[in-house]
Design a protein around this motif. Structure first.
Motif, PDB file in Angstrom:
ATOM      1  N   LYS A 217       3.222  84.242   6.826  1.00 13.84           N
ATOM      2  CA  LYS A 217       3.269  84.583   5.398  1.00 13.84           C
ATOM      3  C   LYS A 217       1.963  84.212   4.701  1.00 13.84           C
ATOM      4  N   SER A 218       1.467  83.010   5.012  1.00  7.95           N
ATOM      5  CA  SER A 218       0.189  82.577   4.419  1.00  7.95           C
ATOM      6  C   SER A 218      -0.964  83.437   4.913  1.00  7.95           C
ATOM      7  N   ASP A 220      -0.777  86.569   5.873  1.00  2.11           N
ATOM      8  CA  ASP A 220      -0.686  87.862   5.191  1.00  2.11           C
ATOM      9  C   ASP A 220      -1.283  87.787   3.793  1.00  2.11           C
ATOM     10  N   ARG A 221      -1.020  86.692   3.104  1.00  2.00           N
ATOM     11  CA  ARG A 221      -1.548  86.528   1.746  1.00  2.00           C
ATOM     12  C   ARG A 221      -3.073  86.429   1.750  1.00  2.00           C
ATOM     13  N   TYR A 224      -4.538  89.834   2.444  1.00  2.00           N
ATOM     14  CA  TYR A 224      -4.408  90.709   1.269  1.00  2.00           C
ATOM     15  C   TYR A 224      -5.460  90.362   0.203  1.00  2.00           C
ATOM     16  N   ILE A 225      -5.631  89.060  -0.064  1.00  2.00           N
ATOM     17  CA  ILE A 225      -6.625  88.650  -1.062  1.00  2.00           C
ATOM     18  C   ILE A 225      -8.037  88.996  -0.595  1.00  2.00           C
ATOM     19  N   LEU A 363      -4.356  89.339  -9.391  1.00  2.00           N
ATOM     20  CA  LEU A 363      -3.420  88.434  -8.731  1.00  2.00           C
ATOM     21  C   LEU A 363      -2.425  87.851  -9.729  1.00  2.00           C
ATOM     22  N   SER A 367       1.619  88.418  -9.757  1.00  2.00           N
ATOM     23  CA  SER A 367       2.515  87.264  -9.769  1.00  2.00           C
ATOM     24  C   SER A 367       3.480  87.320 -10.952  1.00  2.00           C
TER      25      SER A 367
END
Length: 385
Positions: A217-218, A220-221, A224-225, A363, A367
């Motif tokens: 998950k981290s 992927d983040r 993406y960033i 971002l 969020s």
């Protein structure tokens, strides 16, 4: 909060970060000096990354234009080398064009100042006589200007005689600095070429490293960033160059219409300095005013009016809309990013903070949307004032 093993790790991590942050604030000067030494050590790599990123913009455009079809491995390498060489040639041609067009004009201007400065101030006094009726204070101030050129010359001679050792030391330091800067630049260009030649492989290796050592998950983040950052900076660099060309062209057309001298040189200078967001054109305009002033004070005054109007149109209408639209940042935040970046890191901050603020803006927006959706709050409620 339940004191599970996972929560205990989070608490210990927060405590450790807090202690490090407090220690950094207590020894801020040492931390800054340490960061400066690291930056100096890594400057060839950092500069190489910046050069690679800038060259990647025309290189990608050339690859799409010259080699649009899917390529085999050998053809892909040939196309990459070809487009990279063309990009380097284009960038070098632009730099040399600006240098050879602007520098000789500036040298000629300083030569004119050297030989005609006394006569120039005499012409200023004559010009003030014509405006004595409307501007008596200006006339009196200019008439009172007296320059003892013999005294100025003798002072310069004494300075040269007394400061010979200092000048020699400064010259040696300058030569050493130029040599060091040249070596750093060459190393940076070589590093940039290696990056651009194998950017897909480096991206693949970076992804493998991230997914190997971080939770999925981290990872992927982070990916993406990273993609969002690359897309934003890429769009900003491309549009910033486009904006500089637009401003230079508008300035050239206006100077031709109003018959200002040095139209081509000043327009190129303003377009080149316009790479600095919003305020860069004023730097080029100041040099332009100086050059025109040696030809005609009246035209220099009218040029100031012209450049102020042009900069207002460009700064308030063209720049925020073109740049803001391309990177998804509203015009008001473009202005805020330029002000914040300029006050923090100067010219470099002005150029970097606009895409950084765009990334943060996107971002935060994502969020906020996720949190509102999780609370089942409809968009109509947040739209009402």
């Amino acid at each position: 909060m339940e004191l599970s093993q996972k929560n205990i790790k989070k608490i210990l991590f927060i405590v450790m970060i807090s202690v490090l942050f407090y220690s950094g604030l207590q020894n801020l000067t040492s931390v800054i000096n340490y960061l400066k030494s690291i930056f100096a050590l890594l400057s060839p790599l950092i500069m190489g990354l910046a050069i690679a990123f800038i060259l990647n913009v025309p290189m990608k455009m050339l690859e799409r234009l010259l080699f649009p079809l899917p390529k085999k491995t050998i053809i892909k390498k040939i196309s990459r080398i070809t487009c990279l060489l063309l990009s380097i040639i284009m960038a070098s041609a632009i730099i040399f064009f600006v240098a050879f067009l602007v520098i000789p004009e500036m040298v000629d201007t300083f030569t004119i100042i050297k030989h005609t400065a006394p006569a120039f101030f005499t012409e200023i006094q004559i010009w003030a006589e014509k405006w004595s009726g409307q501007l008596p204070e200006l006339r009196q101030w200019i008439v009172n200007l007296q320059f003892d050129w013999d005294r100025i010359g003798s002072s310069l001679a004494n300075f040269i005689k007394s400061g010979t050792s200092t000048v020699l030391g400064s010259a040696l330091a300058a030569v050493s600095s130029i040599f060091s800067g040249t070596v750093t630049l060459v190393m940076s260009i070589i590093f940039a070429i290696y990056i651009l030649m194998s950017k897909e492989k480096l991206t693949y290796q970076a992804k493998r490293l991230i997914y190997a050592f971080l939770p999925e998950k981290s990872a992927d983040r982070i990916v993406y960033i990273s993609k969002l950052s690359y897309k934003t900076f890429y769009s900003f660099v491309a549009i910033q160059f486009t904006e500089a060309v637009i401003l230079g062209a508008l300035c050239f057309m206006g100077m031709i219409i109003f018959r200002f001298p040095h139209a081509a040189t000043i327009s190129v200078l303003i377009g080149f300095t316009a790479l600095i967001p919003l305020v860069g054109a004023f730097i080029g305009a100041a040099l332009g005013v100086f050059m025109i002033l040696m030809v005609s004070p009246i035209k220099a005054l009218w040029f100031i009016v012209f450049i102020i109007v042009l900069q207002q149109i460009e700064g308030n209408l063209i720049y925020p809309r073109v740049v803001g639209t391309s990177i998804g940042l509203p015009a008001i935040w473009v202005f805020a990013a330029v002000i914040l970046g300029g006050s923090t890191l100067g010219i470099l901050g002005m150029m970097v903070f606009v895409p950084i603020c765009s990334i943060i803006y996107k971002l935060i927006g994502e969020s906020v949307s996720v949190r509102l959706a999780s609370k089942d709050i409809k968009t109509e409620k947040t739209n009402s004032i």
